[in-house]
Write an enzyme that holds these catalytic residues in place. Structure first.
Site, PDB file in Angstrom:
ATOM      1  N   LYS A   1     -25.094  30.364 -40.037  1.00 32.93           N
ATOM      2  CA  LYS A   1     -25.815  29.616 -41.087  1.00 32.93           C
ATOM      3  C   LYS A   1     -25.642  30.294 -42.441  1.00 32.93           C
ATOM      4  O   LYS A   1     -25.266  29.663 -43.420  1.00 32.93           O
ATOM      5  CB  LYS A   1     -27.310  29.537 -40.731  1.00 32.93           C
ATOM      6  CG  LYS A   1     -28.194  29.106 -41.900  1.00 32.93           C
ATOM      7  CD  LYS A   1     -29.647  28.949 -41.515  1.00 32.93           C
ATOM      8  CE  LYS A   1     -30.489  30.196 -41.573  1.00 32.93           C
ATOM      9  NZ  LYS A   1     -30.908  30.618 -42.923  1.00 32.93           N
ATOM     10  N   ASN A   2     -25.934  31.594 -42.486  1.00 36.68           N
ATOM     11  CA  ASN A   2     -25.969  32.264 -43.788  1.00 36.68           C
ATOM     12  C   ASN A   2     -24.580  32.572 -44.350  1.00 36.68           C
ATOM     13  O   ASN A   2     -24.463  33.018 -45.495  1.00 36.68           O
ATOM     14  CB  ASN A   2     -26.840  33.527 -43.713  1.00 36.68           C
ATOM     15  CG  ASN A   2     -28.318  33.169 -43.594  1.00 36.68           C
ATOM     16  OD1 ASN A   2     -28.693  32.009 -43.799  1.00 36.68           O
ATOM     17  ND2 ASN A   2     -29.145  34.143 -43.249  1.00 36.68           N
TER      18      ASN A   2
ATOM     19  N   ARG B   1     -40.028  36.563 -53.004  1.00 33.06           N
ATOM     20  CA  ARG B   1     -38.605  36.256 -53.093  1.00 33.06           C
ATOM     21  C   ARG B   1     -38.151  35.834 -54.498  1.00 33.06           C
ATOM     22  O   ARG B   1     -37.688  34.710 -54.720  1.00 33.06           O
ATOM     23  CB  ARG B   1     -38.215  35.212 -52.046  1.00 33.06           C
ATOM     24  CG  ARG B   1     -38.609  35.676 -50.650  1.00 33.06           C
ATOM     25  CD  ARG B   1     -38.109  34.781 -49.570  1.00 33.06           C
ATOM     26  NE  ARG B   1     -36.684  34.882 -49.358  1.00 33.06           N
ATOM     27  CZ  ARG B   1     -36.026  34.160 -48.464  1.00 33.06           C
ATOM     28  NH1 ARG B   1     -36.668  33.288 -47.727  1.00 33.06           N
ATOM     29  NH2 ARG B   1     -34.734  34.301 -48.309  1.00 33.06           N
TER      30      ARG B   1
ATOM     31  N   ARG C   1     -34.041  24.376 -38.665  1.00 35.90           N
ATOM     32  CA  ARG C   1     -33.352  24.779 -39.903  1.00 35.90           C
ATOM     33  C   ARG C   1     -32.244  25.777 -39.595  1.00 35.90           C
ATOM     34  O   ARG C   1     -31.234  25.814 -40.278  1.00 35.90           O
ATOM     35  CB  ARG C   1     -34.356  25.448 -40.860  1.00 35.90           C
ATOM     36  CG  ARG C   1     -35.333  24.488 -41.492  1.00 35.90           C
ATOM     37  CD  ARG C   1     -36.097  25.177 -42.580  1.00 35.90           C
ATOM     38  NE  ARG C   1     -35.166  25.882 -43.466  1.00 35.90           N
ATOM     39  CZ  ARG C   1     -35.512  26.728 -44.403  1.00 35.90           C
ATOM     40  NH1 ARG C   1     -36.785  26.992 -44.601  1.00 35.90           N
ATOM     41  NH2 ARG C   1     -34.613  27.319 -45.151  1.00 35.90           N
TER      42      ARG C   1
ATOM     43  N   ASP D   1     -34.010  39.745 -40.233  1.00 38.62           N
ATOM     44  CA  ASP D   1     -33.964  38.466 -39.505  1.00 38.62           C
ATOM     45  C   ASP D   1     -34.055  38.636 -37.988  1.00 38.62           C
ATOM     46  O   ASP D   1     -34.106  37.639 -37.253  1.00 38.62           O
ATOM     47  CB  ASP D   1     -32.677  37.694 -39.864  1.00 38.62           C
ATOM     48  CG  ASP D   1     -32.714  37.153 -41.289  1.00 38.62           C
ATOM     49  OD1 ASP D   1     -33.798  37.135 -41.890  1.00 38.62           O
ATOM     50  OD2 ASP D   1     -31.644  36.762 -41.792  1.00 38.62           O
TER      51      ASP D   1
ATOM     52  N   CYS E   1     -42.143  31.890 -50.758  1.00 38.99           N
ATOM     53  CA  CYS E   1     -42.086  31.234 -49.447  1.00 38.99           C
ATOM     54  C   CYS E   1     -42.940  32.033 -48.476  1.00 38.99           C
ATOM     55  O   CYS E   1     -43.506  33.074 -48.840  1.00 38.99           O
ATOM     56  CB  CYS E   1     -40.659  31.028 -48.977  1.00 38.99           C
ATOM     57  SG  CYS E   1     -39.935  32.374 -48.080  1.00 38.99           S
TER      58      CYS E   1
HETATM   59  N1  EPU Z   1     -34.951  40.547 -54.473  1.00 40.83           N
HETATM   60  C1  EPU Z   1     -35.418  40.780 -55.718  1.00 40.83           C
HETATM   61  N2  EPU Z   1     -34.864  40.075 -56.766  1.00 40.83           N
HETATM   62  C2  EPU Z   1     -33.873  39.163 -56.581  1.00 40.83           C
HETATM   63  C3  EPU Z   1     -33.391  38.936 -55.282  1.00 40.83           C
HETATM   64  C4  EPU Z   1     -33.946  39.638 -54.230  1.00 40.83           C
HETATM   65  O1  EPU Z   1     -36.316  41.572 -55.938  1.00 40.83           O
HETATM   66  O2  EPU Z   1     -33.412  38.577 -57.566  1.00 40.83           O
HETATM   67  C5  EPU Z   1     -35.516  41.289 -53.323  1.00 40.83           C
HETATM   68  C6  EPU Z   1     -36.247  40.384 -52.331  1.00 40.83           C
HETATM   69  O3  EPU Z   1     -37.569  40.131 -52.730  1.00 40.83           O
HETATM   70  C7  EPU Z   1     -36.147  41.184 -51.053  1.00 40.83           C
HETATM   71  C8  EPU Z   1     -34.786  41.874 -51.185  1.00 40.83           C
HETATM   72  O4  EPU Z   1     -34.451  41.819 -52.556  1.00 40.83           O
HETATM   73  O5  EPU Z   1     -37.144  42.154 -51.022  1.00 40.83           O
HETATM   74  C9  EPU Z   1     -33.682  41.278 -50.365  1.00 40.83           C
HETATM   75  O6  EPU Z   1     -33.662  39.869 -50.500  1.00 40.83           O
HETATM   76  P1  EPU Z   1     -32.319  39.054 -50.540  1.00 40.83           P
HETATM   77  O7  EPU Z   1     -32.100  38.541 -51.927  1.00 40.83           O
HETATM   78  O8  EPU Z   1     -31.237  39.850 -49.922  1.00 40.83           O
HETATM   79  O9  EPU Z   1     -32.652  37.814 -49.612  1.00 40.83           O
HETATM   80  P2  EPU Z   1     -32.007  36.370 -49.751  1.00 40.83           P
HETATM   81  O10 EPU Z   1     -30.640  36.487 -50.295  1.00 40.83           O
HETATM   82  O11 EPU Z   1     -32.963  35.453 -50.406  1.00 40.83           O
HETATM   83  C10 EPU Z   1     -30.845  36.348 -47.398  1.00 40.83           C
HETATM   84  C11 EPU Z   1     -30.877  35.481 -46.169  1.00 40.83           C
HETATM   85  C12 EPU Z   1     -32.210  35.659 -45.457  1.00 40.83           C
HETATM   86  C13 EPU Z   1     -32.343  37.148 -45.078  1.00 40.83           C
HETATM   87  C14 EPU Z   1     -32.219  38.020 -46.332  1.00 40.83           C
HETATM   88  C15 EPU Z   1     -32.237  39.498 -46.032  1.00 40.83           C
HETATM   89  C16 EPU Z   1     -29.439  33.628 -46.770  1.00 40.83           C
HETATM   90  C17 EPU Z   1     -29.311  32.187 -47.122  1.00 40.83           C
HETATM   91  N3  EPU Z   1     -30.685  34.085 -46.571  1.00 40.83           N
HETATM   92  O12 EPU Z   1     -31.932  35.923 -48.217  1.00 40.83           O
HETATM   93  O13 EPU Z   1     -32.158  34.873 -44.275  1.00 40.83           O
HETATM   94  O14 EPU Z   1     -33.586  37.366 -44.478  1.00 40.83           O
HETATM   95  O15 EPU Z   1     -30.978  37.720 -47.020  1.00 40.83           O
HETATM   96  O16 EPU Z   1     -31.217  39.831 -45.154  1.00 40.83           O
HETATM   97  O17 EPU Z   1     -28.447  34.331 -46.656  1.00 40.83           O
HETATM   98  C18 EPU Z   1     -33.060  33.595 -42.500  1.00 40.83           C
HETATM   99  O18 EPU Z   1     -31.897  33.264 -42.193  1.00 40.83           O
HETATM  100  O19 EPU Z   1     -34.044  33.359 -41.758  1.00 40.83           O
HETATM  101  C19 EPU Z   1     -33.296  34.278 -43.774  1.00 40.83           C
HETATM  102  C20 EPU Z   1     -34.501  34.337 -44.344  1.00 40.83           C
END
Ligand code: EPU
Length: 416
Positions: A22-23, A122, A397, A305, A117
């Site tokens: 998915k990701n 996030r 999802r 995850d 969320c």
């Molecule tokens: N963060 C910030 N600022 C930003 C972006 C992130 O402070 O601008 C922080 C977040 O709050 C968090 C950390 O950085 O504490 C890591 O978050 P990240 O941005 O890596 O998460 P994401 O990109 O929104 C993806 C996956 C998630 C998975 C996370 C962590 C996708 C579409 N989603 O989310 O997947 O949990 O990385 O590995 O790739 C899931 O599949 O169930 C899922 C939630």
């Protein structure tokens, strides 16, 4: 609304085929915005989130055709529109992945802010900081990010914390920027490396994806590709836990063992046998689970995850274990539901202290997050009696036919 009903107690035996990631698929779909031509992707999982990203692309005027269950043809010859509306983005945060590609291709993007969320606030500040460093003018208006740049320019960007979709957004934007972009403290997840592989096939010049420093040399344009997406490491890990919990014996076909090192290490510590076998991976749960501590970390550490699923395993382990969640501030939503099933868990800040119990008992449960919902299904597989999991749309999802795949290896599970 669908519910999943599980009569616990069956050992899982047989073969399960792992679906596409998915990701990895979500950013690869977004990357099509950068291409002038037709793309063909195979091994795309059949999921609600894939439908959502397809809708987002169609809203932008990109043609998305599903050819067969797992094959998509995406044609972004023209991208006439540049707005991703709130109605779609609110159903899936990963819609933000169109922001970087849109600014790079069209010079303009209007994307709804995803908001918080269930698992945490996030924020997307790092995505925006990076685009600004590349010369985009960013304004937040009426809940939308408006980004503009005639042409992005290469920049040196250091993330305060590694962000998966943030790294992906900026890497995609940088492919069409003028000059060189360096991303430091970048996310090293396999899905980032997979996206870079696809972008390079499209004609991008990216080096270092999969490490913490990614270097992107901007090019004038990208073209369409054909690509088969990697299997889903979190789905595979979830089935590994299921086998361990039920003292099962399953073979995972198409299992990305190389992306699961931290998970496999911890599962082996807990007593689950995991060995490569022919075209797959054999997972055997032979003994009572042993307790072991886990701390979630960015890749290659233990993935957030998989935290909820691992907690179910620890709930039935011999002894005490401590699980520390360092990525999202509210990712213990499953705990209260597991307590209702008889688990013994205490939360202190970002740690969960779990005293293993002899058995769980079935109960009506629900959760507001994908991985939390999966953990409740796992708990239901071993609980005494009947577990009824509601709000199944969270599962749909991110897990392709989870109930059917589990039934295929002997679980007593049905959807009503
Ligand atoms: N963060 C910030 N600022 C930003 C972006 C992130 O402070 O601008 C922080 C977040 O709050 C968090 C950390 O950085 O504490 C890591 O978050 P990240 O941005 O890596 O998460 P994401 O990109 O929104 C993806 C996956 C998630 C998975 C996370 C962590 C996708 C579409 N989603 O989310 O997947 O949990 O990385 O590995 O790739 C899931 O599949 O169930 C899922 C939630």
């Amino acid at each position: 609304m669908d519910r999943i009903i599980i009569q616990g107690g069956e050992r899982l035996i047989g073969e399960v085929e792992v679906s596409g990631s998915k990701n990895a698929s979500l950013p690869i779909f977004a990357a099509c915005i950068l291409t002038e031509g037709e793309n063909l992707f195979q091994n795309i999982p059949k999921l609600k989130d894939i439908e959502t990203i397809s809708k987002v692309l169609r809203t932008l005027g990109v043609r998305v055709d599903q050819e067969e269950d797992h094959t998509y043809r995406i044609d972004a010859q023209g991208v006439p529109y540049c707005e991703a509306p709130y109605d779609l983005v609110k159903t899936m945060r990963a819609s933000i992945l169109v922001l970087g590609p849109l600014v790079a291709r069209k010079g303009e993007a209007v994307v709804s802010l995803p908001g918080g969320c269930a698992i945490g606030a996030r924020p997307i500040n790092l995505h925006l900081m990076g685009l600004e460093a590349m010369g985009a003018k960013i304004e937040l208006r009426k809940g939308y990010v408006q980004a503009k740049a005639d042409r992005l320019r290469g920049a040196e960007i250091a993330f305060d914390t590694p962000t998966v979709t943030g790294t992906e957004n900026l890497m995609m934007a940088a492919t069409l920027a003028k000059g060189k972009t360096i991303l430091r403290n970048a996310a090293m997840e396999p899905e980032v490396a997979e996206l870079a592989k696809v972008l390079n096939k499209m004609g991008a010049r990216i080096e270092g994806a999969g490490t913490s420093t990614i270097i992107i040399e901007g090019v004038e344009g990208l073209s369409g590709v054909k690509h088969t997406v990697i299997p889903d490491r979190i789905e595979a890990g979830t089935f590994m836990v299921a086998a361990g919990l039920t003292r099962g014996n399953i073979k995972l076909i198409n299992c990305p063992l190389e992306h699961l090192e931290a998970v496999v290490y911890k599962l082996r510590e807990a007593g689950v046998e995991i060995e490569p076998e022919g075209d797959g991976v054999r997972v055997i749960g032979n003994t009572r689970i042993r307790s072991t501590d886990v701390k979630t970390q960015p890749y290659p550490g233990f993935p957030t995850d998989m935290q909820a699923q691992f907690m179910v395993l620890m709930s039935l382990a011999r002894g005490l274990s401590v699980i520390t969640e360092t990525i999202f501030e509210n990712r213990f939503i499953h705990v209260n539901e597991l307590l209702r099933m008889g688990a013994n868990i205490r939360i202190k800040g970002n740690t969960a202290i779990i005293q293993g119990v002899d058995h769980l008992s079935g109960a009506p449960v629900m959760a507001t997050d994908l991985r939390a919902s999966a953990s409740l299904v796992l708990a239901g597989l071993v609980a005494e009696g009947v577990t009824e999991v509601s709000r199944v749309y969270h599962l749909d999802r991110g897990y392709e036919r989870l109930d059917q795949k589990l039934a295929g290896v002997g679980a007593n599970i049905r959807r009503v």
